[in-house]
Design an enzyme around this catalytic site. Structure first.
Site, short mmCIF file in Angstrom:
data_model
loop_
_atom_site.label_atom_id
_atom_site.label_comp_id
_atom_site.label_asym_id
_atom_site.label_seq_id
_atom_site.Cartn_x
_atom_site.Cartn_y
_atom_site.Cartn_z
N HIS B 454 10.98 -85.22 40.61
CA HIS B 454 11.69 -85.18 39.33
C HIS B 454 11.78 -83.76 38.76
CE1 HIS B 454 13.60 -86.83 35.91
NE2 HIS B 454 12.96 -87.98 35.84
N ASP B 458 16.95 -85.82 38.88
CA ASP B 458 16.80 -86.74 37.75
C ASP B 458 17.12 -88.17 38.19
OD1 ASP B 458 16.14 -84.65 36.08
OD2 ASP B 458 18.24 -84.25 35.57
#
Lengths: 325, 483
Positions: B454, B458
């Site tokens: 992450h 995303d």
């Protein structure tokens, strides 16, 4: 307290003990009329007479045997080997007779054998050796190797009073070169107590005799060069030797050099190194390093003798290598 | 010696992320004759156990690392006196380059206690003396002295967290003391962390620089080689395990150690998130059933589901390239090529290897099928070369073959995503026809689970990447199939 040479300190110690104890007498080659090859006993015959300062025939066997007999009869003989190299002639009297007498019969043999030792004068293979290692291997003998004038006196007093046969190695190169404060009076010290010549934190040099000064010079150069802090332990006596002090220093610095002027294989440094490996293994941060003379006779030639004897540069190189390990 | 040519044997670089290797076995000893390309030593690295061929024909003159030693890549581990016939007839030279190391003349003896003393007559120095005197000996990093071992145990420290300033990078007592005194902080210059760029990006890679762009002087210089990751904090030492009744003690082998280290480090580094999507594989199942015999006949390969999924994934990477990337500090290298890692269970599922199919984006289904089968076979027989396990950009793992339904895999180091392929199972599902009518049908369903980093990727990006894979698999074009 007065500043004296190493030689003067030995001489004074002998004189004081002869004045204090009438059982003490001296015997050796040319020690009386001539005052000894190095003049340690100069004037002794005038003060104490021919009965207590005896010029002997050239026989180290006879000298040592006579001492042992006299000791058994209650005397406190101190004999001189003109050069420590000649002690090989007295090996049997020392190792077979004197060292084992107490064990066999129970009678003490309080003799002192003075041994002018060491090189640095182009004395060659018969006048330069450091034979302490032979005798350190023999149970029943004690061995002193003083480095300073104060210890020279303290240990000659202690040696004479000791009930065992004592080999007292006095380094010829220290005789007139080294001067130091020598306390007056009875300064006898216990055998087996090392002296911290200088404190340090990065590594330890364990040594004795003249090599104390070689270590000191190298340590000074190392400190000036890069701040390496070297601890120097002067064993003072090698039988018995101060394991406790050596192990404590090994635990502190974790890196140890054992330095002696005697040759390498089975030299006393091997005993020190092995003991550190056995008893301080978990404190070590590097292998124990020995710096010694190589396994050859002592050469005559000055350049070769310099190459033979551990020099401050050699010790400095060892310090650098071990510090960087 | 008759010849003056000397060739060094160095610890080879076995893949970009490998920084060191362990000597497993010397097949030649000092004095032995060796041919070029003949095996001189067997080594074990993070990636692979392999044999190292001799770079030259000649006589093995020096061996500089012992069996069991772990040394950094490019460390000299042996020296070969190159030459043909002439050198071979002579006795092996004393193992030294420096004549002055041979004590032919009296000199002050200065050796470590452990080494043999030089005899009065000239004698070849022992190997121990040699290495003690060798300033280039850099194998010390892994040597832990007794006092350091004791201090590590007493303070529960991990040696890898402590910078070494001793010979060859060895961690000294002072280094440990400084580390403890500094409250666990490195006293000396800390080694470069894992995320520092190791090298300039190849032309095929696109550098994405996060804003604000780094100032010129902030750009880290390329390091000569990747460094071992330095854990941020000391790891508490575990007491040694002993097995009681009903327990069995298993000592981690090299592969296990590497897996353990890499898994832990990945979790410590990447911000792991897992997204799951459900795929209707009925179309692919039918296609495969129909084409499997033909495939076997025409190409000699066993058609499995993995090439379908791999192909769909590679196509989706083309649209969503950030899942095929590497994060380095605040920079990401986005890769336009796909080197596809395939996790393969080995040793009765007690170990794992990840062969890499290079430039998988150039392969059709047949090529992928062959590559998958070949790599899996090589992994199981442990015949993979280091190159065949290096350079992965995206990885697929397939626990579904054992019936697993869902998982959250750990991302391989140097990558940002891993796709977990789960079991295909028949389930009742709601299907909608072209007129919008719903009905319940029995379909071949499968979960795909994507773990991604992450820090770069995303959730919305990952979900759309997954959605494209799903779409490809659910609408496979039979016309394009098999060609």
């Amino acid at each position: 307290m007065a500043t004296k040479t190493y030689l003067q300190a030995i001489s004074d110690g002998l004189r004081e003990e002869m004045r204090r104890d009438s059982r003490v007498f001296l015997i050796g080659e040319d020690i009386g009329v001539y005052g000894g090859a190095f003049k340690v006993t100069q004037g002794f015959q005038q003060e104490f007479g021919e009965d207590r300062v005896i010029d002997s025939p050239l026989s180290e066997t006879a000298i040592t045997g006579a001492c042992t007999g006299a000791a058994l009869m209650g005397m406190r003989p101190v004999c001189e080997m003109q050069f420590s190299d000649f002690v090989s002639c007295a090996f049997d009297q020392l190792v077979t007779v004197a060292a084992k007498q107490h064990y066999r019969v129970g009678t003490p043999v309080p003799i002192v054998v003075r041994l002018p030792s060491g090189g640095g004068f182009s004395g060659g293979p018969f006048h330069s050796q450091n034979p302490e290692g032979f005798f350190a291997h023999c149970p029943g003998l004690k061995i002193a190797c003083p480095a300073t004038p104060a210890d020279a006196k303290s240990l000659i007093l202690a040696a004479i009073r000791d009930p065992n046969p004592v080999l007292y190695f006095e380094h010829k190169h220290l005789y007139r070169r080294i001067k130091g404060e020598v306390p007056d009076g009875d300064t006898a010290i216990e055998f087996g107590k090392a002296r911290i010549h200088q404190e340090g934190s990065d590594l330890t040099i364990v040594t004795y005799g003249a090599m104390v000064y070689t270590a000191e010079e190298a340590a000074k150069a190392a400190a000036e060069r890069d701040g390496t802090s070297v601890e120097i332990i002067d064993l003072r006596t090698i039988t018995p030797w101060d394991k406790e002090a050596v192990l404590a220093s090994a635990a502190k610095t974790s890196k140890v050099i054992v330095l002696h002027e005697d040759t390498h294989t089975s030299g006393f440094g091997a005993e020190v190194a092995a003991t550190i490996a056995e008893e301080a293994f978990e404190s070590l941060d590097a292998p124990v390093m020995r710096i010694t003379a190589p396994d050859t006779p002592v050469p005559f030639s000055p350049p070769l003798e310099k190459a033979f004897l551990p020099q401050p540069e050699d010790v400095l190189a060892g310090i650098e290598r071990l510090a960087a390990y | 010696m008759a010849t003056g040519t000397v060739v060094d044997v160095v610890m080879p670089q076995m893949g970009v992320s490998v920084s060191e290797g362990t000597i497993t076995r010397w097949t030649k000893q000092v004095g032995d004759r060796i041919e070029a390309d003949e095996t001189i030593v067997e080594i074990s690295t993070d990636k692979v156990d392999t044999e190292v061929p001799s770079p030259a024909t000649g006589i093995v003159r020096e061996i500089l690392a012992n069996e069991g030693d772990t040394v950094p890549v490019n460390t000299r581990i042996a020296v070969i006196a190159a030459g043909d016939g002439a050198a071979g007839d002579e006795a092996p030279a004393p193992a030294t380059d420096n004549a002055e190391e041979t004590p032919a003349t009296p000199e002050t003896s200065q050796t470590m206690a452990a080494s043999a003393a030089p005899a009065p007559q000239p004698a070849a120095p022992t190997a121990a003396e040699e290495s003690n005197g060798d300033e280039d000996d850099s194998s010390g990093r892994t040597f832990i002295s007794p006092v350091v071992a004791r201090m590590l145990a007493e303070h529960g420290l991990d040696i890898n967290a402590i910078p070494g300033t001793g010979r060859g990078g060895r961690v000294t007592k002072k280094d440990v003391q400084a580390f403890i005194d500094g409250g666990g902080q490195a006293a000396a210059q800390a080694p470069p962390v894992h995320d520092v760029p190791h090298f300039a990006p190849p032309a095929e890679e696109t550098v994405v620089v996060e804003t604000p762009p780094p100032a010129p002087q902030a750009a880290p210089a390329p390091a000569p080689q990747p460094s071992a990751p330095a854990p941020a904090a000391p790891v508490a030492a575990q007491p040694p395990a002993t097995a009681s009744d009903g327990e069995e003690l298993y000592q981690f082998n090299t592969i296990r150690k590497v897996i353990a280290r890499h898994m832990r480090h990945s979790l410590d580094t990447a911000a792991h998130v897992t997204t799951v999507i459900e795929v209707d594989m009925t179309g692919v199942v039918n296609l495969r059933r129909k084409w499997k015999p033909e495939y076997q006949k025409r190409y000699g390969v066993n058609l499995t589901y993995i090439p379908f999924i791999a192909r769909a994934t590679i196509d989706a990477i083309g649209s969503w390239p950030w899942v095929n990337a590497e994060v380095r500090g605040e920079t990401a290298l986005i890769k336009r090529y796909v080197n596809l890692g395939m996790a393969v269970a080995i040793d009765d599922a007690k170990g794992l290897m990840v062969p890499v199919i290079k430039h998988a984006e150039e392969m059709n289904l047949v090529g992928l099928s062959r590559a998958v089968i070949e790599m899996a076979e090589k992994a199981r027989t442990k015949t993979l070369s280091p190159d065949e396990m290096a350079g992965g950009t995206f990885t697929i793992t397939n626990p579904g073959v054992f019936g697993a339904l869902m998982g959250t895999p750990i991302i391989p180091e140097g990558q940002v995503a891993i796709l977990d392929v789960e079991a295909i199972v028949k389930r009742p599902v709601v299907v909608t026809d072209q007129h919008g009518n719903d009905s319940i049908a029995i379909r071949h369903m499968m979960f795909l689970c994507l773990s991604y980093d992450h820090r770069l990727v995303d959730g919305a990006y990952a979900a759309q990447f997954m959605a494209q894979i799903k779409k490809s698999l659910e609408s496979w074009d039979e016309q394009a199939f098999g060609l």
